[in-house]
Design a protein around this motif. Structure first.
Motif, PDB file in Angstrom:
ATOM      1  N   VAL A  29      24.573  15.540  10.163  1.00 28.99           N
ATOM      2  CA  VAL A  29      23.858  14.368   9.678  1.00 28.99           C
ATOM      3  C   VAL A  29      22.535  14.811   9.053  1.00 28.99           C
ATOM      4  O   VAL A  29      21.796  15.593   9.654  1.00 28.99           O
ATOM      5  N   GLN A  30      22.280  14.344   7.855  1.00 33.38           N
ATOM      6  CA  GLN A  30      21.006  14.634   7.185  1.00 33.38           C
ATOM      7  C   GLN A  30      20.207  13.333   7.061  1.00 33.38           C
ATOM      8  O   GLN A  30      20.764  12.283   6.772  1.00 33.38           O
ATOM      9  N   LEU A  31      18.918  13.446   7.310  1.00 30.25           N
ATOM     10  CA  LEU A  31      18.032  12.289   7.235  1.00 30.25           C
ATOM     11  C   LEU A  31      16.954  12.542   6.197  1.00 30.25           C
ATOM     12  O   LEU A  31      16.328  13.598   6.193  1.00 30.25           O
ATOM     13  N   GLN A  32      16.758  11.583   5.323  1.00 27.36           N
ATOM     14  CA  GLN A  32      15.764  11.707   4.256  1.00 27.36           C
ATOM     15  C   GLN A  32      14.810  10.534   4.333  1.00 27.36           C
ATOM     16  O   GLN A  32      15.202   9.395   4.076  1.00 27.36           O
ATOM     17  N   ALA A  33      13.563  10.819   4.692  1.00 29.73           N
ATOM     18  CA  ALA A  33      12.544   9.775   4.789  1.00 29.73           C
ATOM     19  C   ALA A  33      11.790   9.660   3.473  1.00 29.73           C
ATOM     20  O   ALA A  33      11.618  10.639   2.755  1.00 29.73           O
ATOM     21  N   SER A  34      11.329   8.459   3.178  1.00 26.69           N
ATOM     22  CA  SER A  34      10.577   8.229   1.953  1.00 26.69           C
ATOM     23  C   SER A  34       9.662   7.019   2.128  1.00 26.69           C
ATOM     24  O   SER A  34       9.822   6.246   3.074  1.00 26.69           O
ATOM     25  N   GLY A  35       8.712   6.872   1.189  1.00 33.78           N
ATOM     26  CA  GLY A  35       7.884   5.677   1.154  1.00 33.78           C
ATOM     27  C   GLY A  35       6.485   5.815   1.698  1.00 33.78           C
ATOM     28  O   GLY A  35       5.710   4.856   1.667  1.00 33.78           O
ATOM     29  N   GLY A  36       6.130   6.984   2.213  1.00 34.40           N
ATOM     30  CA  GLY A  36       4.779   7.151   2.733  1.00 34.40           C
ATOM     31  C   GLY A  36       3.745   7.110   1.625  1.00 34.40           C
ATOM     32  O   GLY A  36       4.073   7.144   0.445  1.00 34.40           O
ATOM     33  N   GLY A  37       2.473   7.011   2.018  1.00 28.34           N
ATOM     34  CA  GLY A  37       1.414   6.980   1.026  1.00 28.34           C
ATOM     35  C   GLY A  37       0.087   6.608   1.637  1.00 28.34           C
ATOM     36  O   GLY A  37      -0.072   6.609   2.865  1.00 28.34           O
ATOM     37  N   LEU A  38      -0.846   6.286   0.760  1.00 28.74           N
ATOM     38  CA  LEU A  38      -2.201   5.912   1.163  1.00 28.74           C
ATOM     39  C   LEU A  38      -2.352   4.402   1.089  1.00 28.74           C
ATOM     40  O   LEU A  38      -1.993   3.789   0.078  1.00 28.74           O
ATOM     41  N   VAL A  39      -2.884   3.809   2.143  1.00 28.83           N
ATOM     42  CA  VAL A  39      -3.070   2.363   2.182  1.00 28.83           C
ATOM     43  C   VAL A  39      -4.383   2.066   2.896  1.00 28.83           C
ATOM     44  O   VAL A  39      -4.822   2.842   3.753  1.00 28.83           O
ATOM     45  N   GLN A  40      -4.992   0.952   2.550  1.00 25.77           N
ATOM     46  CA  GLN A  40      -6.263   0.575   3.182  1.00 25.77           C
ATOM     47  C   GLN A  40      -6.030  -0.116   4.516  1.00 25.77           C
ATOM     48  O   GLN A  40      -4.949  -0.667   4.776  1.00 25.77           O
ATOM     49  N   VAL A  41      -7.043  -0.097   5.337  1.00 28.58           N
ATOM     50  CA  VAL A  41      -6.980  -0.794   6.625  1.00 28.58           C
ATOM     51  C   VAL A  41      -6.612  -2.258   6.407  1.00 28.58           C
ATOM     52  O   VAL A  41      -7.127  -2.914   5.500  1.00 28.58           O
ATOM     53  N   GLY A  42      -5.683  -2.720   7.231  1.00 30.18           N
ATOM     54  CA  GLY A  42      -5.214  -4.094   7.115  1.00 30.18           C
ATOM     55  C   GLY A  42      -4.067  -4.281   6.146  1.00 30.18           C
ATOM     56  O   GLY A  42      -3.477  -5.371   6.082  1.00 30.18           O
ATOM     57  N   GLY A  43      -3.754  -3.233   5.414  1.00 31.87           N
ATOM     58  CA  GLY A  43      -2.683  -3.315   4.425  1.00 31.87           C
ATOM     59  C   GLY A  43      -1.310  -3.126   5.024  1.00 31.87           C
ATOM     60  O   GLY A  43      -1.151  -3.011   6.248  1.00 31.87           O
ATOM     61  N   SER A  44      -0.300  -3.088   4.143  1.00 34.17           N
ATOM     62  CA  SER A  44       1.096  -2.951   4.560  1.00 34.17           C
ATOM     63  C   SER A  44       1.760  -1.815   3.813  1.00 34.17           C
ATOM     64  O   SER A  44       1.367  -1.470   2.692  1.00 34.17           O
ATOM     65  N   LEU A  45       2.769  -1.271   4.447  1.00 38.06           N
ATOM     66  CA  LEU A  45       3.554  -0.195   3.851  1.00 38.06           C
ATOM     67  C   LEU A  45       4.945  -0.237   4.465  1.00 38.06           C
ATOM     68  O   LEU A  45       5.101  -0.587   5.642  1.00 38.06           O
ATOM     69  N   ARG A  46       5.910   0.121   3.662  1.00 40.69           N
ATOM     70  CA  ARG A  46       7.302   0.154   4.148  1.00 40.69           C
ATOM     71  C   ARG A  46       7.868   1.545   3.909  1.00 40.69           C
ATOM     72  O   ARG A  46       7.846   2.050   2.784  1.00 40.69           O
ATOM     73  N   ILE A  47       8.333   2.177   4.962  1.00 38.86           N
ATOM     74  CA  ILE A  47       8.964   3.484   4.827  1.00 38.86           C
ATOM     75  C   ILE A  47      10.438   3.353   5.169  1.00 38.86           C
ATOM     76  O   ILE A  47      10.831   2.463   5.939  1.00 38.86           O
TER      77      ILE A  47
END
Length: 125
Positions: free
Chosen positions: A1-19
């Motif tokens: 099984v191979q797992l590939q993560a994506s979607g990280g980055g820089l965000v400000q406090v209180g913000g949202s991000l989806r990985i």
């Protein structure tokens, strides 16, 4: 099984991000997938896990109410929606996959056989 993560980055406090994390290879018909994170100088810690096909979830107390793990069974992917981000959420986030366990065992790293390469999330103040 191979797992590939994506979607990280820089965000400000209180913000949202989806990985996201995509699984490929010989995936099982049932099991657990999870997100762990590791900040510089700290040990890797459990964030959230989801069981399939039931989609039962388990979130750590530190992210409960702010983060939500989900899974697309058809695509063999999981996602972590992160809202109300704090500086202490900054870390490398790793996705992991393992065999089916009872819910209380989902946070244990030893239960996850496969690990992705990690994606960096930085929350700036």
């Amino acid at each position: 099984v191979q797992l590939q993560a994506s979607g990280g980055g820089l965000v400000q406090v209180g913000g949202s991000l989806r990985i996201s994390c995509a699984a490929s290879g010989r995936t099982s018909s049932r099991g657990n997938m999870a997100w762990f994170r590791q900040a510089p100088g700290k040990e890797r810690e459990f964030v959230a896990a989801i069981r399939w096909p039931s989609r039962a979830t388990y979130h750590s107390d530190s992210v409960k109410g702010r983060f939500t793990i989900s899974r697309d069974n058809a695509k063999n992917t999981i996602a972590l929606q992160m809202d109300s981000l704090k500086p202490e959420d900054s870390a490398v986030y790793y996705c992991a996959a393992g065999g089916y366990t009872i819910v209380s065992e989902m946070p244990r790293m030893a239960n996850y056989e496969y690990w992705g390469q990690g994606t960096l999330v930085t929350v700036s103040s």
